[in-house]
Design a protein around this motif. Structure first.
Motif, PDB file in Angstrom:
ATOM      1  N   ARG A 230       0.836  -1.206   0.000  1.00  0.00           N
ATOM      2  CA  ARG A 230       0.000   0.000   0.000  1.00  0.00           C
ATOM      3  C   ARG A 230       0.864   1.248   0.000  1.00  0.00           C
ATOM      4  N   HIS A 231       0.575   2.164  -0.923  1.00  0.00           N
ATOM      5  CA  HIS A 231       1.334   3.413  -1.036  1.00  0.00           C
ATOM      6  C   HIS A 231       1.070   4.306   0.167  1.00  0.00           C
ATOM      7  N   LEU A 232       2.162   4.859   0.729  1.00  0.00           N
ATOM      8  CA  LEU A 232       2.055   5.712   1.903  1.00  0.00           C
ATOM      9  C   LEU A 232       2.385   7.166   1.639  1.00  0.00           C
ATOM     10  N   GLN A 233       3.434   7.425   0.821  1.00  0.00           N
ATOM     11  CA  GLN A 233       3.924   8.798   0.697  1.00  0.00           C
ATOM     12  C   GLN A 233       4.758   8.957  -0.563  1.00  0.00           C
ATOM     13  N   ARG A 234       4.579  10.067  -1.238  1.00  0.00           N
ATOM     14  CA  ARG A 234       5.433  10.457  -2.363  1.00  0.00           C
ATOM     15  C   ARG A 234       6.256  11.653  -1.932  1.00  0.00           C
ATOM     16  N   VAL A 235       7.582  11.585  -2.158  1.00  0.00           N
ATOM     17  CA  VAL A 235       8.467  12.698  -1.823  1.00  0.00           C
ATOM     18  C   VAL A 235       9.154  13.154  -3.102  1.00  0.00           C
ATOM     19  N   ASP A 236       8.902  14.384  -3.507  1.00  0.00           N
ATOM     20  CA  ASP A 236       9.438  14.925  -4.756  1.00  0.00           C
ATOM     21  C   ASP A 236      10.769  15.623  -4.476  1.00  0.00           C
ATOM     22  N   LEU A 237      11.799  15.274  -5.248  1.00  0.00           N
ATOM     23  CA  LEU A 237      13.108  15.908  -5.103  1.00  0.00           C
ATOM     24  C   LEU A 237      13.175  17.227  -5.864  1.00  0.00           C
ATOM     25  N   GLY A 238      12.156  17.541  -6.632  1.00  0.00           N
ATOM     26  CA  GLY A 238      12.166  18.717  -7.495  1.00  0.00           C
ATOM     27  C   GLY A 238      12.421  18.293  -8.923  1.00  0.00           C
ATOM     28  N   ASP A 239      11.639  18.806  -9.873  1.00  0.00           N
ATOM     29  CA  ASP A 239      11.693  18.270 -11.233  1.00  0.00           C
ATOM     30  C   ASP A 239      12.971  18.624 -11.990  1.00  0.00           C
ATOM     31  N   ALA A 240      13.835  19.475 -11.436  1.00  0.00           N
ATOM     32  CA  ALA A 240      15.148  19.695 -12.065  1.00  0.00           C
ATOM     33  C   ALA A 240      16.046  18.478 -11.889  1.00  0.00           C
ATOM     34  N   HIS A 241      15.768  17.693 -10.863  1.00  0.00           N
ATOM     35  CA  HIS A 241      16.599  16.527 -10.537  1.00  0.00           C
ATOM     36  C   HIS A 241      16.044  15.309 -11.258  1.00  0.00           C
ATOM     37  N   GLN A 242      16.562  15.089 -12.459  1.00  0.00           N
ATOM     38  CA  GLN A 242      15.996  14.077 -13.343  1.00  0.00           C
ATOM     39  C   GLN A 242      16.636  12.711 -13.152  1.00  0.00           C
ATOM     40  N   MET A 243      15.776  11.721 -12.972  1.00  0.00           N
ATOM     41  CA  MET A 243      16.131  10.304 -12.873  1.00  0.00           C
ATOM     42  C   MET A 243      16.685   9.956 -11.499  1.00  0.00           C
ATOM     43  N   THR A 244      15.778   9.603 -10.601  1.00  0.00           N
ATOM     44  CA  THR A 244      16.142   9.104  -9.271  1.00  0.00           C
ATOM     45  C   THR A 244      16.319   7.592  -9.410  1.00  0.00           C
ATOM     46  N   LEU A 245      17.552   7.127  -9.365  1.00  0.00           N
ATOM     47  CA  LEU A 245      17.803   5.733  -9.721  1.00  0.00           C
ATOM     48  C   LEU A 245      18.084   4.833  -8.525  1.00  0.00           C
TER      49      LEU A 245
ATOM     50  N   VAL B 144      20.921  10.650  -8.106  1.00  0.00           N
ATOM     51  CA  VAL B 144      20.192  11.391  -9.143  1.00  0.00           C
ATOM     52  C   VAL B 144      21.132  11.647 -10.306  1.00  0.00           C
ATOM     53  N   VAL B 145      20.713  11.269 -11.517  1.00  0.00           N
ATOM     54  CA  VAL B 145      21.596  11.293 -12.684  1.00  0.00           C
ATOM     55  C   VAL B 145      22.023  12.699 -13.055  1.00  0.00           C
ATOM     56  N   VAL B 146      21.065  13.621 -13.153  1.00  0.00           N
ATOM     57  CA  VAL B 146      21.436  14.945 -13.663  1.00  0.00           C
ATOM     58  C   VAL B 146      20.461  16.010 -13.192  1.00  0.00           C
ATOM     59  N   ASN B 147      21.015  17.195 -12.913  1.00  0.00           N
ATOM     60  CA  ASN B 147      20.230  18.398 -12.672  1.00  0.00           C
ATOM     61  C   ASN B 147      20.212  19.172 -13.988  1.00  0.00           C
ATOM     62  N   VAL B 148      19.029  19.355 -14.568  1.00  0.00           N
ATOM     63  CA  VAL B 148      18.961  19.973 -15.894  1.00  0.00           C
ATOM     64  C   VAL B 148      19.312  21.459 -15.863  1.00  0.00           C
ATOM     65  N   GLU B 149      19.427  22.042 -14.690  1.00  0.00           N
ATOM     66  CA  GLU B 149      19.758  23.465 -14.612  1.00  0.00           C
ATOM     67  C   GLU B 149      21.257  23.720 -14.721  1.00  0.00           C
ATOM     68  N   ASP B 150      22.092  22.751 -14.265  1.00  0.00           N
ATOM     69  CA  ASP B 150      23.541  22.980 -14.337  1.00  0.00           C
ATOM     70  C   ASP B 150      24.343  21.721 -14.688  1.00  0.00           C
ATOM     71  N   LEU B 151      23.647  20.633 -15.042  1.00  0.00           N
ATOM     72  CA  LEU B 151      24.263  19.358 -15.436  1.00  0.00           C
ATOM     73  C   LEU B 151      24.997  18.658 -14.293  1.00  0.00           C
ATOM     74  N   SER B 152      24.838  19.135 -13.065  1.00  0.00           N
ATOM     75  CA  SER B 152      25.444  18.434 -11.932  1.00  0.00           C
ATOM     76  C   SER B 152      24.682  17.139 -11.659  1.00  0.00           C
ATOM     77  N   ALA B 153      25.283  16.285 -10.848  1.00  0.00           N
ATOM     78  CA  ALA B 153      24.621  15.079 -10.358  1.00  0.00           C
ATOM     79  C   ALA B 153      24.632  15.138  -8.836  1.00  0.00           C
ATOM     80  N   SER B 154      23.807  14.307  -8.204  1.00  0.00           N
ATOM     81  CA  SER B 154      23.686  14.438  -6.753  1.00  0.00           C
ATOM     82  C   SER B 154      23.286  13.123  -6.098  1.00  0.00           C
ATOM     83  N   VAL B 155      23.530  13.065  -4.800  1.00  0.00           N
ATOM     84  CA  VAL B 155      23.080  11.968  -3.951  1.00  0.00           C
ATOM     85  C   VAL B 155      22.242  12.574  -2.835  1.00  0.00           C
TER      86      VAL B 155
END
Length: 484
Positions: free
Chosen positions: A253-268, A285-296
């Motif tokens: 059963r689904h409990l919660q959705r947490v959005d990282l922000g749509d600039a942060h594309q592909m939560t893998l 996170v593969v890529v931030n479309v605003e500056d091409l950075s990646a993140s954890v």
């Protein structure tokens, strides 16, 4: 080379006496796993990008005392063409201890889905672990008919069955993707795992916190969004996945959705803490479309029981000359790191991050998961650098550190270099020659030291690109633990 025949259903299920001693690799605690003998074999899947020959499961020698150390010992092919073997995993692991009916589970079968074909291949590592035999192929129709899914991606052994994340809906439809449940013993597809999916539509990984009855899923894209490579219009339009979903593990059963922000594309990749008391974990996170950075990012449970996320690692893009870039990156004038995998050591102390675009593997001390501290990095391959391995200093490498696996004791790290066939072609248009590298880690000081004796590459894999590694007896991303 051997290609095992496909067998009828009756021949693949457990054929051993359930009264025998339990599998010693079904560890009760992370400390037990870390103290176990080191792996002597590694398994990895390879695929033929041209689909002219079958994909295969490779067995490699990882025993430094062996004359064949670092070499392929055996190749077991699958019967079809164009499967694109990708992620794969063990049928059983330590989570079996959470289920009263599975105290005699064996870490014996390797399940290898075809990301393009939707077939699931079952390999038996007994009686000879160095020579796995293909004993069953589950056809795409069974996955569709029983669970309503296609394009199987990642699987993990859970307390009630094998959970298999799938990117597509029935017959490759564009969703919703989700999780199929397979029987622990027969590997029959049982049903869709979710009972109430809430707002979840995109799928990628699935993991959990067993003692908290919490599951977590991440998001990539539907089959049409990934099939032919990154779609720049979808990427810049922020249409790929950018959220985590939290579920009740026992009920789906689904409990919660947490959005990282749509600039942060592909939560893998999801890497929850191995400590069964903990309720935190990391996602790349593969890529931030605003500056091409990646993140954890770190997910963690707040006082009220709800989950929250925070960005704890950022890796910036690297400027590059336009002429050095593949056509897909020339408009940007830079190489994005492209975090395509992360992995957490069994003691929850070290996090490894693969930057497939720049060709760098990072090591972080995450003793305090809220404040990771970078402790080492190495370069291999990369879109621009093509950095060589010490074992072959004159060989420019294609691809970069991609799937990363850690031994149970944390002393050895293995990385492969292929992401996904069509994505390989975009970022490395001259081709991706396969390689597997191993790094040694000092248990006290950390660090990453390339092993010059262990670098299977090129012809060793007979023209097949290699994606993921599994280790004999389990590894850092195979198990979740129930006891302390």
């Amino acid at each position: 080379m051997t290609t095992a025949p496909r067998h009828d259903h009756e021949h693949h299920a457990h054929d051993h006496d359930h009264d025998h001693a339990p599998d010693p690799t079904i560890y009760r605690t992370p400390a037990d796993a870390a103290a176990a003998p080191p792996e002597k074999l590694a398994y990895l899947v390879g695929f033929d990008r041209t689909a002219q020959r079958p994909d295969a499961l490779f067995t490699l020698d990882t025993d430094p005392a062996s004359a064949s150390y670092g070499r392929v010992l055996h190749v077991s092919e699958v019967p079809g063409l164009g499967d694109e073997l990708h992620h794969f995993g063990w049928n059983a692991c330590s989570s079996a201890l959470a289920h009263a009916g599975h105290h005699h589970a064996e870490r014996r079968w390797l399940l290898a889905p075809g990301l393009r074909s939707s077939r699931i291949h079952v390999f038996d590592t007994h009686p000879d672990p160095a020579r796995p035999r293909l004993v069953r192929t589950i056809e795409a129709a069974e996955l569709v008919d029983k669970a309503g899914y296609s394009r199987p991606h990642t699987l993990h052994c859970g307390p009630d069955g094998v959970l298999l994340s799938c990117l597509g809906g029935a017959h490759g439809a564009d969703g919703p993707g989700g999780v199929a449940l397979l029987d622990h013993d027969t590997f029959d597809v049982l049903r869709a795992w979710e009972t109430d999916r809430g707002p979840q539509r995109l799928a990628y990984d699935v993991w959990w916190h067993l003692r908290h009855d919490i599951a977590v899923t991440s998001e990539w894209g539907t089959p049409s969004m990934i099939e032919d490579g990154v779609d720049p219009e979808l990427l810049l339009g922020r249409k790929y996945g950018h959220a985590l979903h939290f579920w009740e593990l026992g009920t789906g059963r689904h409990l919660q959705r947490v959005d990282l922000g749509d600039a942060h594309q592909m939560t893998l990749e999801l890497r929850p803490a191995h400590d069964p008391k903990a309720s935190w974990g990391f996602v790349g996170v593969v890529v931030n479309v605003e500056d091409l950075s990646a993140s954890v990012w770190l997910w963690h449970r707040e006082d009220g029981g709800r989950f929250a996320v925070r960005k704890v690692i950022t890796i910036p893009a690297e400027p590059a000359k336009t002429d050095d870039l593949p056509p897909a990156l020339r408009p940007f004038g830079a190489v994005p790191p492209l975090i395509t995998d992360i992995n957490l050591s069994v003691d929850d102390r070290r996090l490894y991050v693969s930057a497939w675009g720049t060709g760098e593997l990072f090591q972080y001390d995450v003793s305090d998961p809220f404040h990771p501290r970078r402790t080492a990095s190495v370069r291999l391959g990369g879109v621009v650098d093509h950095a060589p391995h010490p074992a072959a200093p004159d060989l420019p490498l294609s691809g970069g550190p991609q799937m990363v696996e850690i031994s149970r004791d944390g002393r050895r790290v293995y990385v492969t270099n292929s992401l996904y066939g069509s994505w390989d072609d975009q970022f490395y248009p001259d081709g991706v020659e396969p390689w597997l590298a191993k790094f040694d880690v000092d248990p006290v000081r950390g660090g990453l030291v390339p092993d010059p004796r262990f670098f299977p590459h090129g012809a060793e894999f007979q023209g097949r690109r290699v994606h993921q590694v599994r280790l004999q007896g389990g590894d850092a991303s195979s198990d979740s633990y129930c006891f302390i």
